[in-house]
Enzyme design. Structure first.
Site, PDB file in Angstrom:
ATOM      1  N   LYS A 298       0.864  -1.183   0.000  1.00 31.24           N
ATOM      2  CA  LYS A 298       0.000   0.000   0.000  1.00 31.24           C
ATOM      3  C   LYS A 298       0.895   1.225   0.000  1.00 31.24           C
ATOM      4  O   LYS A 298       2.032   1.161   0.468  1.00 31.24           O
ATOM      5  CB  LYS A 298      -0.867   0.030   1.267  1.00 31.24           C
TER       6      LYS A 298
ATOM      7  N   ASP B 202      -7.162   4.000  -4.418  1.00 30.84           N
ATOM      8  CA  ASP B 202      -7.787   3.877  -3.093  1.00 30.84           C
ATOM      9  C   ASP B 202      -8.419   5.252  -2.853  1.00 30.84           C
ATOM     10  O   ASP B 202      -8.697   5.983  -3.821  1.00 30.84           O
ATOM     11  CB  ASP B 202      -6.750   3.502  -2.021  1.00 30.84           C
TER      12      ASP B 202
HETATM   13  P1  NDP Z   1     -13.010   7.543  -2.805  1.00 35.82           P
HETATM   14  O1  NDP Z   1     -11.934   8.534  -2.634  1.00 35.82           O
HETATM   15  O2  NDP Z   1     -13.600   7.318  -4.145  1.00 35.82           O
HETATM   16  O3  NDP Z   1     -14.214   7.875  -1.802  1.00 35.82           O
HETATM   17  C1  NDP Z   1     -14.002   7.966  -0.437  1.00 35.82           C
HETATM   18  C2  NDP Z   1     -15.279   8.442   0.219  1.00 35.82           C
HETATM   19  O4  NDP Z   1     -15.159   8.334   1.620  1.00 35.82           O
HETATM   20  C3  NDP Z   1     -15.590   9.877  -0.098  1.00 35.82           C
HETATM   21  O5  NDP Z   1     -16.970  10.064  -0.086  1.00 35.82           O
HETATM   22  C4  NDP Z   1     -14.922  10.610   1.070  1.00 35.82           C
HETATM   23  O6  NDP Z   1     -15.449  11.871   1.359  1.00 35.82           O
HETATM   24  C5  NDP Z   1     -15.196   9.658   2.203  1.00 35.82           C
HETATM   25  N1  NDP Z   1     -14.144   9.768   3.209  1.00 35.82           N
HETATM   26  C6  NDP Z   1     -12.835   9.592   3.032  1.00 35.82           C
HETATM   27  N2  NDP Z   1     -12.158   9.819   4.154  1.00 35.82           N
HETATM   28  C7  NDP Z   1     -13.069  10.176   5.048  1.00 35.82           C
HETATM   29  C8  NDP Z   1     -12.979  10.547   6.388  1.00 35.82           C
HETATM   30  N3  NDP Z   1     -11.809  10.605   7.036  1.00 35.82           N
HETATM   31  N4  NDP Z   1     -14.128  10.838   7.026  1.00 35.82           N
HETATM   32  C9  NDP Z   1     -15.312  10.783   6.364  1.00 35.82           C
HETATM   33  N5  NDP Z   1     -15.449  10.447   5.080  1.00 35.82           N
HETATM   34  C10 NDP Z   1     -14.343  10.148   4.435  1.00 35.82           C
HETATM   35  O7  NDP Z   1     -12.430   6.166  -2.226  1.00 35.82           O
HETATM   36  P2  NDP Z   1     -12.982   4.685  -2.413  1.00 35.82           P
HETATM   37  O8  NDP Z   1     -14.444   4.677  -2.593  1.00 35.82           O
HETATM   38  O9  NDP Z   1     -12.119   4.026  -3.411  1.00 35.82           O
HETATM   39  O10 NDP Z   1     -12.600   4.047  -1.000  1.00 35.82           O
HETATM   40  C11 NDP Z   1     -13.517   3.942   0.082  1.00 35.82           C
HETATM   41  C12 NDP Z   1     -13.048   2.868   1.031  1.00 35.82           C
HETATM   42  O11 NDP Z   1     -13.016   1.611   0.354  1.00 35.82           O
HETATM   43  C13 NDP Z   1     -11.650   3.055   1.618  1.00 35.82           C
HETATM   44  O12 NDP Z   1     -11.639   2.530   2.931  1.00 35.82           O
HETATM   45  C14 NDP Z   1     -10.789   2.172   0.727  1.00 35.82           C
HETATM   46  O13 NDP Z   1      -9.612   1.762   1.387  1.00 35.82           O
HETATM   47  C15 NDP Z   1     -11.732   1.010   0.491  1.00 35.82           C
HETATM   48  N6  NDP Z   1     -11.466   0.173  -0.667  1.00 35.82           N
HETATM   49  C16 NDP Z   1     -11.379   0.703  -1.921  1.00 35.82           C
HETATM   50  C17 NDP Z   1     -11.153  -0.107  -3.002  1.00 35.82           C
HETATM   51  C18 NDP Z   1     -11.123   0.407  -4.394  1.00 35.82           C
HETATM   52  O14 NDP Z   1     -10.998  -0.405  -5.316  1.00 35.82           O
HETATM   53  N7  NDP Z   1     -11.255   1.689  -4.641  1.00 35.82           N
HETATM   54  C19 NDP Z   1     -10.961  -1.556  -2.846  1.00 35.82           C
HETATM   55  C20 NDP Z   1     -11.157  -2.033  -1.495  1.00 35.82           C
HETATM   56  C21 NDP Z   1     -11.379  -1.172  -0.467  1.00 35.82           C
HETATM   57  P3  NDP Z   1     -14.687  13.207   0.865  1.00 35.82           P
HETATM   58  O15 NDP Z   1     -15.021  13.324  -0.587  1.00 35.82           O
HETATM   59  O16 NDP Z   1     -15.256  14.288   1.693  1.00 35.82           O
HETATM   60  O17 NDP Z   1     -13.236  13.004   1.128  1.00 35.82           O
HETATM   61  O1  2IT Z   2      -7.959  -1.764  -0.555  1.00 40.29           O
HETATM   62  C1  2IT Z   2      -7.929  -2.278  -1.686  1.00 40.29           C
HETATM   63  O2  2IT Z   2      -8.053  -3.495  -1.851  1.00 40.29           O
HETATM   64  C2  2IT Z   2      -7.742  -1.388  -2.835  1.00 40.29           C
HETATM   65  N1  2IT Z   2      -7.692  -0.174  -2.665  1.00 40.29           N
HETATM   66  C3  2IT Z   2      -7.583  -1.969  -4.212  1.00 40.29           C
HETATM   67  C4  2IT Z   2      -6.150  -2.371  -4.452  1.00 40.29           C
HETATM   68  C5  2IT Z   2      -5.836  -2.825  -5.834  1.00 40.29           C
HETATM   69  O3  2IT Z   2      -4.657  -3.127  -6.038  1.00 40.29           O
HETATM   70  O4  2IT Z   2      -6.712  -2.913  -6.700  1.00 40.29           O
END
Ligand code: NDP
Ligand code: 2IT
Length: 444
Positions: free
Chosen positions: A124, A164
């Site tokens: 990461k 992420d």
């Molecule tokens: P994005 O950046 O697309 O969206 C994140 C969302 O969460 C936004 O709405 C953001 O709000 C909100 N957010 C982020 N930080 C905070 C905080 N500290 N407090 C409140 N709200 C917050 O990210 P993803 O959708 O990709 O990721 C969301 C979660 O899913 C994370 O935990 C990530 O690690 C996990 N994840 C993502 C994967 C992927 O493929 N993208 C895979 C597996 C897990 P704002 O716009 O205000 O920052």
């Molecule tokens: O937390 C996660 O699994 C991710 N943000 C996706 C990682 C990836 O390599 O697709």
């Protein structure tokens, strides 16, 4: 060393890294029993070697904003473990990013990636740079400056980053462009790429879709139909959006979304048309979720969390520790039957305890959100083959992977009364695979 001794030692050595210690504690507590059944593991000090990252790169990222001001951010890459494949995991750009958060994410990723059944190790990285409020040109310059350092440490068979929080298609594309220029090669060094330059269909959807496929498997164990279920979703980014997309397709009713400023609650349900608006608002205009409430005349709670509302199913899809013990008690008391984590470690240890005591269906992120990285693995395969699979092919592989992960959780997590402890199941299944690979490869 014994499990408890390793934990005590890590607490002593990394006292200022609460998220890292939280993730490590959860895994070590669930695997202690199987670990003790394998004296050869202790003899080779496997646990300590598994908890400490292979290496961590830290670097300065200097970039110039639109006003000509020179900005400095921190950049990191944690290469946690490559026993079963090249390091693999996302990059997070958010002001809260620090070594503790990236170490917890890289540690979790190692087990998650093992669960996908694909050959990927765990890593990461990211930066305390926040794309929020920045112009496209600023984001591009930042991404280029970040890659100017990172490219030395990654490669298609070495370490393959992806998105992420704060890193989506736009950022991956800018970083890919810079890597290509520096390395003088066009390879699948990042996943989540645009479809025109080696990306995979379904990758943008994969984490949200995968979470719902996993949820369906959990509901099946209790013969519960998802149709008509009211679902609380947090976040409004990539994962939250495609979680809603799949819920709508299946006839469930998503009723909430949030961002770091507050949440919206729409009891009539977020329809397809409203979701299209959210995607435009968040991905193109880069606006705030508050604007949804203004447009559709529903409740907006500044600074609040969606868990104050009631729903049949909870799908935390924002960030770590966003759902605490009080939230969990409220959810359980008001009839929530299932929690499936789209985010990484969104529930605090106290919240997890509440869910498990109440014996509701509870899936930890490393199982439920593994569809994202699994589809990244499928993107790597397509890049190696120099082929692109259809939507249907990728989606059916994703479904199969989520079903297999569920099966592994049942295998290792089901007790004599039929209760499935998905935390224990996921942790043991992931651990056993990585442990066996490490044992076979010698003391490294
Ligand atoms: P994005 O950046 O697309 O969206 C994140 C969302 O969460 C936004 O709405 C953001 O709000 C909100 N957010 C982020 N930080 C905070 C905080 N500290 N407090 C409140 N709200 C917050 O990210 P993803 O959708 O990709 O990721 C969301 C979660 O899913 C994370 O935990 C990530 O690690 C996990 N994840 C993502 C994967 C992927 O493929 N993208 C895979 C597996 C897990 P704002 O716009 O205000 O920052
Ligand atoms: O937390 C996660 O699994 C991710 N943000 C996706 C990682 C990836 O390599 O697709």
């Amino acid at each position: 060393m014994k499990v408890q001794d390793v934990l005590n030692d890590l607490q002593r050595r990394f006292p200022n890294e609460p998220e890292y210690l939280q993730a490590v504690t959860e895994v070590l507590e669930s695997i202690e029993e199987v670990y003790n059944q394998h004296p050869e593991f202790e003899k080779s000090n496997l646990i300590e070697r598994l908890c400490i990252a292979d290496r961590i790169f830290t670097f300065r990222v200097t970039w110039v904003d639109d006003k000509g001001k020179i900005n400095v951010n921190m950049g990191y890459r944690v290469q946690h473990n490559n026993a079963i494949g090249p390091y693999k995991g996302g990059l997070r750009f958010h002001s809260s990013v620090n070594p503790s958060i990236l170490k917890f994410l890289a540690f979790e990723q190692t087990f998650k990636n093992a669960l996908t059944t694909l050959p990927m190790g765990g890593g990461k990285g990211g930066s305390d740079f926040s794309p929020r409020g920045k112009s496209n040109a600023e984001v591009m310059r930042f991404c280029q400056a970040f890659m100017l350092e990172l490219w030395k440490h990654i490669g298609p068979d070495t370490d393959v980053p992806a998105g992420d929080i704060g890193v989506g298609g736009r950022e991956v594309a800018y970083m890919f462009g810079m890597y290509k220029k520096l390395a003088k090669e066009f390879t699948g060094v990042l996943t989540g790429k645009g479809i025109e330059f080696g990306g995979s269909l379904i990758r943008p959807e994969a984490t949200g879709y995968g979470n719902i496929y996993f949820l369906l498997e959990m509901l099946k164990t209790k013969n519960i139909d998802i149709k008509g279920k009211k679902c609380l979703v947090s976040g409004s980014g990539n994962v939250a959006q495609y979680t809603c997309d799949k819920l709508i397709e299946l006839g469930a009713i998503p009723v909430s979304l949030s961002d770091s400023d507050g949440y919206i609650y729409d009891p009539e349900g977020i329809t397809r048309e409203k979701l299209d608006y959210v995607m435009e608002l968040k991905n193109v205009e880069r606006g705030r979720i508050r604007e949804y409430a203004e447009k559709y005349n529903c409740k907006y709670v500044p600074g609040g969390r969606v868990w104050a509302e009631t729903g049949d199913i909870a799908l935390p899809s924002a960030t770590q520790n966003e759902l605490n013990g009080d939230d969990a008690r409220h959810l359980v008391e008001t009839g929530c039957i299932a929690v499936s984590e789209g985010a990484n470690m969104p529930s605090t240890p106290e919240a997890i305890e509440v869910f498990q005591k109440a014996k509701i269906l509870y899936a930890p992120g490393k199982a439920a959100n593994a569809g994202g990285v699994a589809t990244s693995g499928l993107e790597m395969t397509q890049n190696s083959l120099r082929l692109s699979w259809t939507r249907e092919e990728v989606d059916s592989k994703l479904k199969q992977i989520m079903t297999d992960i569920h099966e592994q959780c049942v295998k290792y997590g089901k007790d004599e009364n039929g209760y499935i402890d998905y935390v224990k199941g996921a942790n043991i299944a992931g651990f056993m695979k990585v442990a066996k690979a490490m044992m076979a490869q010698g003391i490294l």
